[in-house]
Design an enzyme around this catalytic site. Structure first.
Site, PDB file in Angstrom:
ATOM      1  N   HIS A  55       0.837  -1.212   0.000  1.00  0.00           N
ATOM      2  CA  HIS A  55       0.000   0.000   0.000  1.00  0.00           C
ATOM      3  C   HIS A  55       0.868   1.257   0.000  1.00  0.00           C
ATOM      4  O   HIS A  55       1.494   1.603   1.004  1.00  0.00           O
ATOM      5  CB  HIS A  55      -0.905   0.001   1.243  1.00  0.00           C
ATOM      6  CG  HIS A  55      -1.880   1.142   1.274  1.00  0.00           C
ATOM      7  ND1 HIS A  55      -3.249   0.956   1.343  1.00  0.00           N
ATOM      8  CD2 HIS A  55      -1.696   2.494   1.254  1.00  0.00           C
ATOM      9  CE1 HIS A  55      -3.854   2.130   1.365  1.00  0.00           C
ATOM     10  NE2 HIS A  55      -2.932   3.088   1.317  1.00  0.00           N
ATOM     11  N   HIS A  57       1.146   5.374  -2.208  1.00  0.00           N
ATOM     12  CA  HIS A  57       0.549   6.314  -3.169  1.00  0.00           C
ATOM     13  C   HIS A  57       1.695   6.908  -3.990  1.00  0.00           C
ATOM     14  O   HIS A  57       2.284   7.924  -3.593  1.00  0.00           O
ATOM     15  CB  HIS A  57      -0.203   7.427  -2.440  1.00  0.00           C
ATOM     16  CG  HIS A  57      -1.366   6.943  -1.641  1.00  0.00           C
ATOM     17  ND1 HIS A  57      -2.683   7.162  -2.010  1.00  0.00           N
ATOM     18  CD2 HIS A  57      -1.424   6.215  -0.503  1.00  0.00           C
ATOM     19  CE1 HIS A  57      -3.493   6.609  -1.112  1.00  0.00           C
ATOM     20  NE2 HIS A  57      -2.750   6.018  -0.190  1.00  0.00           N
ATOM     21  N   GLN A 149     -10.113   9.299  -4.021  1.00  0.00           N
ATOM     22  CA  GLN A 149      -9.760   9.912  -2.722  1.00  0.00           C
ATOM     23  C   GLN A 149     -10.915  10.728  -2.128  1.00  0.00           C
ATOM     24  O   GLN A 149     -11.126  10.735  -0.921  1.00  0.00           O
ATOM     25  CB  GLN A 149      -8.535  10.825  -2.926  1.00  0.00           C
ATOM     26  CG  GLN A 149      -8.194  11.739  -1.773  1.00  0.00           C
ATOM     27  CD  GLN A 149      -7.228  11.130  -0.776  1.00  0.00           C
ATOM     28  OE1 GLN A 149      -6.085  10.849  -1.098  1.00  0.00           O
ATOM     29  NE2 GLN A 149      -7.707  10.905   0.424  1.00  0.00           N
ATOM     30  N   HIS A 207      -9.567   1.860   1.124  1.00  0.00           N
ATOM     31  CA  HIS A 207      -9.202   2.525   2.376  1.00  0.00           C
ATOM     32  C   HIS A 207     -10.428   2.364   3.266  1.00  0.00           C
ATOM     33  O   HIS A 207     -11.506   2.853   2.925  1.00  0.00           O
ATOM     34  CB  HIS A 207      -8.925   4.010   2.143  1.00  0.00           C
ATOM     35  CG  HIS A 207      -7.597   4.301   1.522  1.00  0.00           C
ATOM     36  ND1 HIS A 207      -7.242   3.859   0.276  1.00  0.00           N
ATOM     37  CD2 HIS A 207      -6.531   4.999   1.992  1.00  0.00           C
ATOM     38  CE1 HIS A 207      -6.010   4.279   0.008  1.00  0.00           C
ATOM     39  NE2 HIS A 207      -5.552   4.968   1.027  1.00  0.00           N
ATOM     40  N   GLU A 210     -10.274   4.219   8.218  1.00  0.00           N
ATOM     41  CA  GLU A 210      -9.019   4.890   8.623  1.00  0.00           C
ATOM     42  C   GLU A 210      -9.390   6.121   9.436  1.00  0.00           C
ATOM     43  O   GLU A 210      -9.282   7.265   8.982  1.00  0.00           O
ATOM     44  CB  GLU A 210      -8.176   5.283   7.396  1.00  0.00           C
ATOM     45  CG  GLU A 210      -6.797   5.800   7.791  1.00  0.00           C
ATOM     46  CD  GLU A 210      -6.008   6.361   6.623  1.00  0.00           C
ATOM     47  OE1 GLU A 210      -6.578   6.517   5.528  1.00  0.00           O
ATOM     48  OE2 GLU A 210      -4.811   6.644   6.812  1.00  0.00           O
ATOM     49  N   ASP A 306       2.638   3.466   2.606  1.00  0.00           N
ATOM     50  CA  ASP A 306       1.541   4.424   2.429  1.00  0.00           C
ATOM     51  C   ASP A 306       2.004   5.745   1.817  1.00  0.00           C
ATOM     52  O   ASP A 306       1.508   6.139   0.768  1.00  0.00           O
ATOM     53  CB  ASP A 306       0.818   4.659   3.767  1.00  0.00           C
ATOM     54  CG  ASP A 306      -0.597   5.195   3.574  1.00  0.00           C
ATOM     55  OD1 ASP A 306      -1.039   5.318   2.419  1.00  0.00           O
ATOM     56  OD2 ASP A 306      -1.256   5.497   4.584  1.00  0.00           O
TER      57      ASP A 306
HETATM   58 FE   FE2 Z   1      -3.394   5.172   1.734  1.00  0.00          FE
END
Ligand code: FE2
Length: 403
Positions: A55, A57, A149, A207, A210, A306
């Site tokens: 994971h 980005h 997102q 996701h 979180e 991440d």
């Molecule tokens: Fe993430």
């Protein structure tokens, strides 16, 4: 090529490995070199399969110099900074940063990455990374997650972008149910993403929860969806930090559906210990899902970096051992056996999450020669003090790792 004196996957006996045409063709003790064969001395070091970052980005990594700093260090300032910056992304800029990130990973023994890519605004970053993924395929295997997102139900345009990215070649469909406007929208987003994955035969990685809100319970919705739709272990839930705050009775019920579904869980210890607990006074929660208990219940857990040097996390250099070390500290997994076995979370468990079995991941005769040899003789030593990789090998060829 013959590699002498290695400890394969923590086996105590020293062994030798022969590689021909990029394939592991022999693993035995005391293998004699053939005439003209190149020989490498593994110096008694530990040989492990390549690290997997489950994971990250890549679209945001290494952007901190250009986005400007996050003064508060919070997720909310990070989102605000990134939302401004992403309007001006160019293909070249995204590829240049992603390429530098890939080099960092390479130096740290990572050969497999799952990257979420924000498609909410437009597909610039997604197209850039789709192109780069093909260019670097010989040295780094990258899975791309089409990641809304802003939330699937943020706008009609986000849903359009999401489906376009999936049809263009995303490997995985993403989502963010806890960030949708309402609980109902969150639940609908799970169904929307699962349907899209089934339509295009893709994996799912959302996701999920979180947040430090113990009422955020989309993981059960996602796991039930995985179970009922038949997607099963093609589904992953990233973060799930709200589980840190669930009560024991609810967790017991939750673990039942997690086990039934075959869902994978991905924890991101470095970033979540930084971003979670921000609404707590004292005591402050640790911001990590129940890794130890999930593993004890036979649920697959892997780890992710991440973010690397971006508005969400100002540190990091692609070192999965550092990610793991933080996770082990936070989850009270510091028993000697736990420390020595923990490498599985950043190797085989990650491979299972990414469905790399199809690409012959792992160390065995007949598999592609992809692995790292550490200077240390045990993984405990790697974690404690000796992270240097003596040799990285990809498809039978040595990779130059920075010392
Ligand atoms: Fe993430």
């Amino acid at each position: 090529m013959l590699i002498k004196n290695i400890r394969i996957e923590h086996v105590d006996n020293l062994q030798d490995m022969r590689i021909e045409n990029g394939i592991i063709c022999e693993i035995m003790q005391d293998v004699k070199a053939k005439e003209g064969e190149s020989v490498i001395d593994g110096q008694g070091g530990l040989l492990l399969p390549p690290f997997v970052d489950s994971h990250v980005h890549l679209d945001t990594c290494l952007s901190l110099d250009v986005t400007g700093p996050n003064q508060s260090g919070t997720l909310f300032e990070g989102i605000r900074i990134w939302s401004q910056y992403r309007k001006n992304l160019s293909k070249e800029e995204v590829q240049e940063r992603a390429m530098r990130t890939i080099r960092l990973y390479q130096n740290r023994g990572v050969q497999y990455i799952r990257s979420h890519v924000d498609i909410s605004n437009d597909l610039t970053a997604f197209k850039a990374l789709l192109e780069l993924k093909k260019q670097v395929a010989d040295r780094m295997e990258i899975q791309l997650v089409a990641f809304p997102q802003d939330g699937v139900f943020a706008s009609e345009q986000v849903r359009k972008n999401l489906e376009e990215a999936v049809s263009m070649g995303a490997d995985v469909v993403g989502g963010i149910p806890h960030f949708e406007l309402t609980r109902e929208h969150g639940e609908q987003s799970v169904r929307f993403v699962a349907e899209l994955a089934r339509k295009y035969d893709k994996l799912v990685d959302m996701h999920c929860d979180e947040i430090d809100d113990e009422q955020s319970r989309f993981l059960e919705v996602l796991a039930a969806q995985a179970y009922e739709s038949g997607l099963g272990n093609k589904v992953s839930a990233s973060h799930t930090t709200a589980m840190h705050s669930y009560n024991g009775a609810y967790c017991d019920k939750l673990f039942r559906v997690l086990k039934m579904s075959g869902i994978n869980i991905i924890a991101n210890p470095l970033v979540n210990v930084n971003l979670q607990g921000r609404f707590d006074t004292y005591p402050k929660r640790r911001g990590i899902t129940r890794v130890k208990e999930l593993l004890e219940n036979g649920i697959n857990v892997s780890l992710g970096h991440d973010d690397i040097y971006d508005p969400f996390y100002p540190m990091g250099d692609g070192n999965m051992v550092e990610v793991l070390s933080m996770g082990l500290h936070l989850c009270h997994m510091m028993g000697y056996g736990e420390l020595n076995d923990s490498w599985r979370m950043i190797t085989y468990n990650g491979a299972k999450t990414l469905h790399l079995e199809e690409t012959d991941y792992g160390i065995a005769v007949g598999k592609p020669a992809n692995f790292n040899i550490f200077k240390a003789q045990s993984f405990f030593e790697v974690l404690r003090s000796e992270r240097e990789i003596l040799w990285g090998v990809r498809k039978g060829k040595l990779i130059k790792c920075e010392k």
